[in-house]
Design a protein around this motif. Structure first.
Motif, PDB file in Angstrom:
ATOM      1  N   ARG A 262     103.550 100.972  62.760  1.00 29.96           N
ATOM      2  CA  ARG A 262     102.676 101.676  63.541  1.00 29.96           C
ATOM      3  C   ARG A 262     101.155 100.866  63.583  1.00 29.96           C
ATOM      4  O   ARG A 262     100.852 100.401  62.386  1.00 29.96           O
ATOM      5  CB  ARG A 262     102.429 103.311  63.329  1.00 29.96           C
ATOM      6  N   TYR A 267      99.207 105.326  57.874  1.00 21.98           N
ATOM      7  CA  TYR A 267     100.738 105.709  58.050  1.00 21.98           C
ATOM      8  C   TYR A 267     101.342 105.228  56.735  1.00 21.98           C
ATOM      9  O   TYR A 267     100.979 103.986  55.919  1.00 21.98           O
ATOM     10  CB  TYR A 267     101.509 105.046  59.128  1.00 21.98           C
ATOM     11  N   ALA A 271     107.985 106.049  60.042  1.00 18.09           N
ATOM     12  CA  ALA A 271     107.275 105.828  61.384  1.00 18.09           C
ATOM     13  C   ALA A 271     108.311 105.877  62.426  1.00 18.09           C
ATOM     14  O   ALA A 271     109.622 105.717  62.296  1.00 18.09           O
ATOM     15  CB  ALA A 271     106.886 104.404  61.502  1.00 18.09           C
ATOM     16  N   GLY A 289     104.370 109.344  62.877  1.00 15.46           N
ATOM     17  CA  GLY A 289     104.646 108.961  61.488  1.00 15.46           C
ATOM     18  C   GLY A 289     103.905 109.906  60.534  1.00 15.46           C
ATOM     19  O   GLY A 289     103.255 110.640  60.935  1.00 15.46           O
TER      20      GLY A 289
END
Ligand code: AMP
Length: 424
Positions: A262, A267, A271, A289
């Motif tokens: 991502r 994150y 994901a 995510g």
């Protein structure tokens, strides 16, 4: 004369013919979200610029090239939201939601803004449906969010969607993976796009996000891309295995996509994304995510979370192309004469408590009203003839069945209701 103004580049008007489908989609989504126990959160369309800069990572495209930044008359540095999560988490902290309950399920919808090059499915003002499950580090939370993600699309009539999943690990495993990517790409380094060469230095994972077709051809040439899953630490690996097992148990179809990383820095671990190939280059319909590091970035206590954003413009574009239409209501059209015109106004008002009603407002003759009713495609015609009205009656014509009957004025609503019911 040509109009002096047009909607700004990358924005568009949604006319009533478009918004019917939008409202239907939003209603369908609201139903799913309510059944999953999500509460709606509405945050401002603009926030402090710093909020987005801090959370998205200064090196990200969103911050560097795409943010609508401005200074207001009080010299405040602000930005139109380029995504929801940062604002949602800002609100979560500001209102101390973490102290009120351990887990929060929050959803939001509205326009978001990114200064990109407009094309089919890519706008500068677009709309997202955003969901966050805040407070749980458990793999079950990831599974529930991916299930919700798929169920939202299914409520709109999408079938057989395959969710792409991957784990992006933690900053430490990503650093190891970044080195592996650099080694892998070394033989073709000089042939990569300038953007990718720069990213290879600042944030090598983002090279995999490149939109450059030449870069993708090079990836194919090299083959056997290193996998983030191979460098996960034991805890991340365990989390990943549990997520995959949970998806299997829930009956969610997924594919592991080793190239899925991502675009934002916060994150961690899971994901996911979903694509529709019919959209061409802008094929991502939505993604999300886990972002266990985000709340700390904003000065809060460590708080895990997992969320996603669905691009509504793209989802609706696909539905429109497939000819999906929102259900149209049965319309009732009142047709009056000079002597019953005043009564028609009152009758229209009464019937509008329950039905969609058309009623002449221009004192047109009977013939013109009949013609208008035919054109509008109204299912029911209520003919208010002078003599019948005096007797307390009206004629109800159902153009679907081709029948016409005269009935007591008081029995009209019940008769329409009954005919609508029969059709179901
Ligand atoms: P992102 O926050 O980048 O993961 O975006 C989530 C979803 O929003 C994407 O999967 C797209 O469906 C949609 N999206 C992102 N950027 C745009 C854009 N410029 N125009 C229309 N939809 C977009």
């Amino acid at each position: 004369m040509a109009p002096k103004h047009q909607a700004p580049r990358g924005t568009r008007d949604l006319l009533p013919a478009d918004t019917t489908l939008w409202s239907w989609a939003e209603q369908a989504a609201r139903g799913v979200l309510a059944r999953y126990g999500f509460g709606e959160l509405r945050t401002p369309i603009f926030e402090d610029y710093e909020l987005f800069a801090r959370t998205a990572g200064e090196s990200s495209d969103v911050v560097q090239k795409e943010m609508y930044r401005f200074t207001d008359l009080g010299e405040r540095a602000l930005a139109l939201r380029p995504e929801f999560t940062a604002g949602v988490m800002r609100a979560y902290l500001e209102h101390g939601l973490g102290g009120r309950a351990r887990v929060h399920r929050l959803w939001s919808t509205g326009p978001v803004f990114r200064y990109g090059r407009p094309q089919k499915g890519r706008y500068r003002q677009f709309h997202q449906l955003n969901c966050e499950l805040v407070g749980s580090p458990a793999p079950g939370a990831d599974v529930e969010m991916i299930t919700l993600f798929v169920d939202l699309y299914e409520a709109w009539g999408f079938r057989d969607l395959t969710v792409l999943v991957n784990s992006v690990g933690q900053p430490a495993s990503r650093r190891i993976y970044g080195d592996r990517l650099r080694e892998w790409l070394a033989p073709v380094h000089d042939r990569l796009s300038a953007d990718s060469q720069a990213r290879l230095v600042t944030n090598p994972l983002r090279v995999l996000d490149t939109k450059d077709e030449g870069d993708h051809a090079l990836f194919r040439e090299l083959g056997a891309m290193p996998r983030l899953l191979d460098v996960l630490d034991a805890a991340d690996r365990q989390h990943w295995d549990a997520v995959v097992a949970g998806l299997d148990a829930a009956g969610v179809k997924y594919e592991i996509d080793h190239g899925l990383v991502r675009g934002l820095d916060y994150y961690t671990r899971t994901a996911f994304e979903v694509h529709d190939r019919s959209l061409g280059a802008q094929s991502a319909l939505g993604g999300g995510g886990r972002y266990d590091g985000l709340v700390e970035m904003l000065g809060g206590a460590p708080t895990p979370g997992v969320g996603f954003a669905i691009g509504l413009d793209r989802a609706l574009l696909v539905l429109e192309e497939r000819g999906v239409k929102a259900d149209e209501p049965d319309v009732v059209c009142l047709v009056s004469m000079d002597a019953t015109r005043a009564a028609a106004t009152a009758l229209a008002r009464e019937l509008r408590r329950e039905f969609v009603v058309e009623c002449d407002v221009e004192a047109r003759g009977f013939g013109a009203q009949m013609k208008a009713a035919g054109k509008s495609g109204a299912r029911f015609l209520v003919l208010m003839g002078e003599e019948e009205w005096k007797r307390g009656e009206v004629a109800l014509k159902d153009s679907k069945t081709g029948t016409q009957e005269t009935l007591a004025r008081e029995a009209l609503a019940a008769a329409i209701r009954a005919k609508k019911g029969e059709a179901k």
